[in-house]
Design an enzyme around this catalytic site. Structure first.
Site, PDB file in Angstrom:
ATOM      1  N   LYS A 133       0.826  -1.226   0.000  1.00  0.00           N
ATOM      2  CA  LYS A 133       0.000   0.000   0.000  1.00  0.00           C
ATOM      3  C   LYS A 133       0.851   1.264   0.000  1.00  0.00           C
ATOM      4  O   LYS A 133       2.030   1.241   0.304  1.00  0.00           O
ATOM      5  CB  LYS A 133      -0.978  -0.050   1.175  1.00  0.00           C
ATOM      6  N   ARG A 172      -3.937 -10.047   4.479  1.00  0.00           N
ATOM      7  CA  ARG A 172      -4.252 -10.048   3.035  1.00  0.00           C
ATOM      8  C   ARG A 172      -3.039  -9.525   2.271  1.00  0.00           C
ATOM      9  O   ARG A 172      -2.639  -8.376   2.473  1.00  0.00           O
ATOM     10  CB  ARG A 172      -5.475  -9.146   2.814  1.00  0.00           C
TER      11      ARG A 172
HETATM   12  C1  9MG Z   1     -10.257  -5.281  -1.505  1.00  0.00           C
HETATM   13  N1  9MG Z   1      -9.280  -4.758  -0.567  1.00  0.00           N
HETATM   14  C2  9MG Z   1      -8.224  -3.951  -0.853  1.00  0.00           C
HETATM   15  N2  9MG Z   1      -7.559  -3.657   0.266  1.00  0.00           N
HETATM   16  C3  9MG Z   1      -8.195  -4.295   1.280  1.00  0.00           C
HETATM   17  C4  9MG Z   1      -8.005  -4.366   2.661  1.00  0.00           C
HETATM   18  O1  9MG Z   1      -7.030  -3.700   3.269  1.00  0.00           O
HETATM   19  N3  9MG Z   1      -8.847  -5.115   3.394  1.00  0.00           N
HETATM   20  C5  9MG Z   1      -9.872  -5.771   2.803  1.00  0.00           C
HETATM   21  N4  9MG Z   1     -10.686  -6.500   3.583  1.00  0.00           N
HETATM   22  N5  9MG Z   1     -10.111  -5.732   1.482  1.00  0.00           N
HETATM   23  C6  9MG Z   1      -9.291  -4.998   0.754  1.00  0.00           C
END
Ligand code: 9MG
Length: 258
Positions: free
Chosen positions: A204, A238
């Site tokens: 990010k 994630r």
């Molecule tokens: C779809 N998406 C993109 N970034 C995300 C994040 O930080 N958390 C979740 N749950 N979905 C995300």
């Protein structure tokens, strides 16, 4: 949780997995590398991304979900806010609905509740197109905890059992770097609220600010953030880079167990 963007325009891997065959191959690879969840998305949520209608989103994700369901034992997730896509993805074999709008769209709560899927409820201030213009909070952690508690209550009132619900503070979604760092430092407070916490920090833009690196060069920073989040109690991380993150999380697990 491995990220699988079946989109032409996602922020770090846009276009790489836009064909169903390439997406399925990447999903199988991430599962083999140790991902317990594969998060399949058909609409980019990066700031400024074009919106996509439900029919096009479904056309992108459904064949990939159906195929991955038969090829891996990972839980297949659908990253969507649209009730039509939730219903179709559940019928295609998705086991979790990951909604960056926390089921606030019209009919989304009913669709998710009726699907039998687990859900991940994420916090976002504003909408993807404009959310990074001037994010503002009095108490970022307190406001996000209150929001997530309200959405968990709405899911419980709609008939979902507690075991079906995870929450996510939404790093980077209407947050400055300082907000993200505060959230990370105080993640244990969100963890203590009860539902399992998902953290999405991979590649990010805060890493661009902190390291000066472009999105494709943020592996070390992403793994560092994954380790911090796991030590703070996040249960699902994630990520784009599954193999490296799984290795790091094995080290975290050994450290926590000793
Ligand atoms: C779809 N998406 C993109 N970034 C995300 C994040 O930080 N958390 C979740 N749950 N979905 C995300």
């Amino acid at each position: 949780m491995g990220v699988l963007n079946v989109t032409p325009d996602s922020f770090s891997d846009g276009g790489r997995f836009f064909s169903p065959a390439a997406a399925v191959e990447q999903g199988v690879r991430m599962a083999a590398e140790g991902a317990a969840f594969i998060d399949v998305g058909g609409e980019s949520t990066r700031p400024g991304a074009a919106s996509v209608d439900a029919a096009e989103e479904a056309r992108r994700v459904l064949p990939v979900i159906e195929r991955l369901r038969t090829l891996t034992s990972a839980v297949i997730c659908v990253d969507t806010s649209k009730p039509e896509v939730m219903r179709a993805a559940a019928a295609a074999g998705a086991g979790l609905i990951n909604d960056v709008r926390a089921l606030q769209a019209s009919d989304a709560l009913e669709a998710a509740a009726g699907s039998g899927c687990a859900v991940c409820l994420m916090h976002m201030q504003g909408e993807p197109r404009t959310m990074q213009r001037s994010p503002h909070y009095g108490d970022v952690v307190g406001e996000i905890r209150a929001f997530l508690a309200g959405r968990v209550r709405a899911c419980r009132d709609a008939g979902m059992s507690a075991e079906r619900i995870a929450v996510d503070p939404g790093f980077g979604f209407g947050k400055t770097v300082e907000h993200n760092l505060q959230l990370l430092r105080r993640l244990p407070e969100i963890v203590a609220d009860g539902p399992p916490v998902l953290a999405g920090l991979s590649r990010k833009s805060m890493l661009g600010t902190l390291t000066g690196r472009a999105s494709g060069e943020r592996l070390a920073g992403s793994v560092a953030l994954a380790v911090i989040a796991a030590l703070a109690g996040a249960r699902i991380i994630r990520v784009h880079d599954v193999a490296a993150t799984v290795d790091a999380l094995k080290v975290v697990a050994a450290f926590r167990a000793c």
